[in-house]
Design a protein around this motif. Sequence first.
Motif, PDB file in Angstrom:
ATOM      1  N   MET A   1       0.826  -1.239  -0.023  1.00 23.94           N
ATOM      2  CA  MET A   1       0.095  -0.043   0.094  1.00 23.94           C
ATOM      3  C   MET A   1       0.972   1.286   0.103  1.00 23.94           C
ATOM      4  O   MET A   1       0.525   2.319  -0.615  1.00 23.94           O
ATOM      5  CB  MET A   1      -0.900   0.066   1.060  1.00 23.94           C
ATOM      6  CG  MET A   1      -1.980  -0.861   1.052  1.00 23.94           C
ATOM      7  SD  MET A   1      -3.363  -0.856   2.297  1.00 23.94           S
ATOM      8  CE  MET A   1      -2.768  -1.457   3.544  1.00 23.94           C
ATOM      9  N   THR A   2       2.011   1.258   0.748  1.00 21.38           N
ATOM     10  CA  THR A   2       2.916   2.133   0.777  1.00 21.38           C
ATOM     11  C   THR A   2       3.441   2.537  -0.934  1.00 21.38           C
ATOM     12  O   THR A   2       3.728   3.742  -1.166  1.00 21.38           O
ATOM     13  CB  THR A   2       3.822   2.175   1.676  1.00 21.38           C
ATOM     14  OG1 THR A   2       3.478   1.801   2.887  1.00 21.38           O
ATOM     15  CG2 THR A   2       4.965   3.338   1.702  1.00 21.38           C
ATOM     16  N   LYS A   3       3.711   1.645  -1.286  1.00 23.02           N
ATOM     17  CA  LYS A   3       4.414   1.643  -2.752  1.00 23.02           C
ATOM     18  C   LYS A   3       3.327   2.306  -3.664  1.00 23.02           C
ATOM     19  O   LYS A   3       3.391   3.076  -4.338  1.00 23.02           O
ATOM     20  CB  LYS A   3       4.702   0.333  -3.301  1.00 23.02           C
ATOM     21  CG  LYS A   3       5.351   0.283  -4.761  1.00 23.02           C
ATOM     22  CD  LYS A   3       5.750  -0.953  -5.096  1.00 23.02           C
ATOM     23  CE  LYS A   3       6.236  -0.884  -6.486  1.00 23.02           C
ATOM     24  NZ  LYS A   3       6.448  -2.220  -7.096  1.00 23.02           N
ATOM     25  N   LYS A   4       2.083   1.738  -3.570  1.00 22.82           N
ATOM     26  CA  LYS A   4       1.105   2.462  -4.360  1.00 22.82           C
ATOM     27  C   LYS A   4       0.610   3.847  -4.063  1.00 22.82           C
ATOM     28  O   LYS A   4       0.391   4.461  -4.787  1.00 22.82           O
ATOM     29  CB  LYS A   4      -0.411   1.457  -4.260  1.00 22.82           C
ATOM     30  CG  LYS A   4      -0.217   0.160  -4.884  1.00 22.82           C
ATOM     31  CD  LYS A   4      -1.279  -0.508  -4.701  1.00 22.82           C
ATOM     32  CE  LYS A   4      -1.699  -2.012  -5.328  1.00 22.82           C
ATOM     33  NZ  LYS A   4      -2.736  -2.817  -4.981  1.00 22.82           N
ATOM     34  N   PHE A   5       0.625   4.133  -2.783  1.00 19.79           N
ATOM     35  CA  PHE A   5       0.560   5.468  -2.206  1.00 19.79           C
ATOM     36  C   PHE A   5       1.676   6.447  -2.717  1.00 19.79           C
ATOM     37  O   PHE A   5       1.434   7.511  -3.275  1.00 19.79           O
ATOM     38  CB  PHE A   5       0.591   5.564  -0.711  1.00 19.79           C
ATOM     39  CG  PHE A   5       0.465   7.057  -0.316  1.00 19.79           C
ATOM     40  CD1 PHE A   5      -0.884   7.624  -0.279  1.00 19.79           C
ATOM     41  CD2 PHE A   5       1.456   7.799   0.024  1.00 19.79           C
ATOM     42  CE1 PHE A   5      -1.008   9.045   0.098  1.00 19.79           C
ATOM     43  CE2 PHE A   5       1.407   8.960   0.497  1.00 19.79           C
ATOM     44  CZ  PHE A   5       0.140   9.508   0.692  1.00 19.79           C
ATOM     45  N   ARG A   6       2.924   6.083  -2.779  1.00 10.69           N
ATOM     46  CA  ARG A   6       3.799   6.746  -3.280  1.00 10.69           C
ATOM     47  C   ARG A   6       3.559   6.840  -5.015  1.00 10.69           C
ATOM     48  O   ARG A   6       4.049   8.083  -5.266  1.00 10.69           O
ATOM     49  CB  ARG A   6       5.343   6.345  -2.975  1.00 10.69           C
ATOM     50  CG  ARG A   6       5.443   6.242  -1.586  1.00 10.69           C
ATOM     51  CD  ARG A   6       6.965   5.980  -1.282  1.00 10.69           C
ATOM     52  NE  ARG A   6       7.295   6.381   0.137  1.00 10.69           N
ATOM     53  CZ  ARG A   6       7.793   5.508   1.005  1.00 10.69           C
ATOM     54  NH1 ARG A   6       8.377   4.356   0.661  1.00 10.69           N
ATOM     55  NH2 ARG A   6       7.899   5.973   2.209  1.00 10.69           N
ATOM     56  N   GLU A   7       3.223   5.779  -5.625  1.00  8.52           N
ATOM     57  CA  GLU A   7       2.967   6.041  -7.040  1.00  8.52           C
ATOM     58  C   GLU A   7       1.989   6.867  -7.462  1.00  8.52           C
ATOM     59  O   GLU A   7       1.949   7.836  -8.340  1.00  8.52           O
ATOM     60  CB  GLU A   7       2.726   4.617  -7.606  1.00  8.52           C
ATOM     61  CG  GLU A   7       3.569   3.525  -7.802  1.00  8.52           C
ATOM     62  CD  GLU A   7       3.558   2.156  -8.025  1.00  8.52           C
ATOM     63  OE1 GLU A   7       2.275   1.693  -8.145  1.00  8.52           O
ATOM     64  OE2 GLU A   7       4.414   1.434  -7.906  1.00  8.52           O
ATOM     65  N   ALA A   8       0.806   6.762  -6.673  1.00  5.61           N
ATOM     66  CA  ALA A   8      -0.384   7.586  -6.872  1.00  5.61           C
ATOM     67  C   ALA A   8       0.085   9.208  -6.624  1.00  5.61           C
ATOM     68  O   ALA A   8      -0.224  10.132  -7.058  1.00  5.61           O
ATOM     69  CB  ALA A   8      -1.423   7.568  -5.879  1.00  5.61           C
TER      70      ALA A   8
ATOM     71  N   THR B   1       2.143  10.559  -9.399  1.00  3.71           N
ATOM     72  CA  THR B   1       1.073  10.884 -10.540  1.00  3.71           C
ATOM     73  C   THR B   1       0.384  11.883 -10.401  1.00  3.71           C
ATOM     74  O   THR B   1       0.282  12.992 -11.183  1.00  3.71           O
ATOM     75  CB  THR B   1       0.225   9.401 -10.758  1.00  3.71           C
ATOM     76  OG1 THR B   1       0.949   8.363 -10.832  1.00  3.71           O
ATOM     77  CG2 THR B   1      -0.750   9.718 -11.858  1.00  3.71           C
ATOM     78  N   LEU B   2       0.029  12.106  -9.034  1.00  2.58           N
ATOM     79  CA  LEU B   2      -0.921  13.719  -8.623  1.00  2.58           C
ATOM     80  C   LEU B   2       0.092  14.816  -8.947  1.00  2.58           C
ATOM     81  O   LEU B   2      -0.411  15.636  -9.466  1.00  2.58           O
ATOM     82  CB  LEU B   2      -1.090  13.414  -7.110  1.00  2.58           C
ATOM     83  CG  LEU B   2      -2.243  14.654  -6.704  1.00  2.58           C
ATOM     84  CD1 LEU B   2      -3.314  14.509  -7.515  1.00  2.58           C
ATOM     85  CD2 LEU B   2      -2.473  14.191  -5.525  1.00  2.58           C
ATOM     86  N   ARG B   3       1.407  14.717  -8.427  1.00  2.00           N
ATOM     87  CA  ARG B   3       2.296  15.707  -8.821  1.00  2.00           C
ATOM     88  C   ARG B   3       2.531  15.968 -10.097  1.00  2.00           C
ATOM     89  O   ARG B   3       2.535  17.294 -10.532  1.00  2.00           O
ATOM     90  CB  ARG B   3       3.693  15.635  -8.094  1.00  2.00           C
ATOM     91  CG  ARG B   3       3.888  16.069  -6.940  1.00  2.00           C
ATOM     92  CD  ARG B   3       5.187  15.948  -6.226  1.00  2.00           C
ATOM     93  NE  ARG B   3       5.471  14.597  -6.085  1.00  2.00           N
ATOM     94  CZ  ARG B   3       5.807  13.622  -5.179  1.00  2.00           C
ATOM     95  NH1 ARG B   3       6.121  14.055  -4.326  1.00  2.00           N
ATOM     96  NH2 ARG B   3       5.801  12.438  -5.446  1.00  2.00           N
TER      97      ARG B   3
ATOM     98  N   ASN C   1       1.660  19.356 -11.952  1.00  2.51           N
ATOM     99  CA  ASN C   1       2.468  20.192 -12.830  1.00  2.51           C
ATOM    100  C   ASN C   1       1.966  20.501 -14.234  1.00  2.51           C
ATOM    101  O   ASN C   1       2.181  21.661 -14.641  1.00  2.51           O
ATOM    102  CB  ASN C   1       3.966  19.542 -12.981  1.00  2.51           C
ATOM    103  CG  ASN C   1       4.663  19.650 -11.602  1.00  2.51           C
ATOM    104  OD1 ASN C   1       4.397  20.406 -10.780  1.00  2.51           O
ATOM    105  ND2 ASN C   1       5.592  18.623 -11.313  1.00  2.51           N
ATOM    106  N   GLU C   2       1.130  19.581 -14.885  1.00  2.00           N
ATOM    107  CA  GLU C   2       0.623  19.597 -16.070  1.00  2.00           C
ATOM    108  C   GLU C   2      -0.293  20.659 -16.014  1.00  2.00           C
ATOM    109  O   GLU C   2      -0.465  21.582 -16.933  1.00  2.00           O
ATOM    110  CB  GLU C   2       0.262  18.061 -16.520  1.00  2.00           C
ATOM    111  CG  GLU C   2      -0.196  18.148 -17.893  1.00  2.00           C
ATOM    112  CD  GLU C   2      -0.673  16.866 -18.442  1.00  2.00           C
ATOM    113  OE1 GLU C   2      -1.708  16.696 -19.159  1.00  2.00           O
ATOM    114  OE2 GLU C   2      -0.070  15.664 -18.107  1.00  2.00           O
ATOM    115  N   ASN C   3      -1.322  20.487 -15.089  1.00  4.41           N
ATOM    116  CA  ASN C   3      -2.272  21.570 -14.595  1.00  4.41           C
ATOM    117  C   ASN C   3      -1.974  23.065 -14.806  1.00  4.41           C
ATOM    118  O   ASN C   3      -2.435  24.013 -15.429  1.00  4.41           O
ATOM    119  CB  ASN C   3      -3.279  21.061 -13.639  1.00  4.41           C
ATOM    120  CG  ASN C   3      -4.468  21.935 -13.393  1.00  4.41           C
ATOM    121  OD1 ASN C   3      -5.058  22.115 -14.615  1.00  4.41           O
ATOM    122  ND2 ASN C   3      -4.827  22.283 -12.288  1.00  4.41           N
ATOM    123  N   ASP C   4      -0.709  23.047 -13.911  1.00  3.28           N
ATOM    124  CA  ASP C   4      -0.076  24.601 -13.875  1.00  3.28           C
ATOM    125  C   ASP C   4       0.418  25.018 -15.041  1.00  3.28           C
ATOM    126  O   ASP C   4       0.030  26.172 -15.585  1.00  3.28           O
ATOM    127  CB  ASP C   4       1.049  24.436 -12.793  1.00  3.28           C
ATOM    128  CG  ASP C   4       0.542  24.304 -11.313  1.00  3.28           C
ATOM    129  OD1 ASP C   4      -0.738  24.247 -11.214  1.00  3.28           O
ATOM    130  OD2 ASP C   4       1.308  23.784 -10.429  1.00  3.28           O
TER     131      ASP C   4
END
Length: 168
Positions: free
Chosen positions: A143-150, A153-155, A159-162
């Motif tokens: 779960m920690t690995k998936k959280f870090r991946e998410a 992706t969110l970052r 950045n793309e949105n900015d």
Amino acid sequence: FSSKPGGASRSSAVAKKPSVSINQAEGGSLVLHTSGWAGVGLVFEDKDDEGFPLVKEVLAYGSAERDGTISTGDSIESVDSNSTKGLSMQELRDAILGPVGSTVTVTVKKSTTSKDITMTRAPVEYWAMLDANQKLKQDLDAMTKKFREAESTLRALKNENDILKKRS
């Protein structure tokens, strides 16, 4: 064989059932607490031609099953370097039982070869909790690995949105 330090026999000490609990320590780690007396999950019957006890059954989830070496029909030649030849079933039980978490070494004879096997004395609940704790750790790591991946992706999306906001 049948006495523990202080003169009390192991069979009288066996009345104290093994107990297992897990507490959360500082920092979030889990600590396994054990008390009482336990064996290794072996059931015996009769004796072989030489007078050594025979394994009748290897109990599910016990230390012996986890080790995977001892099988039905094997002879137990010694417990902690003490011969088992001619011992009664009670004497054998007393030799194998000990404090939960301690180790016992049995010499197992399979047809013509003998092998020393060291196992931890523990009730089934000990192994069940240990396995559950290990599974929880694996699940938490996943779960920690998936959280870090998410999070990554969110970052990237932020950045793309900015960048898109600056263009418009």
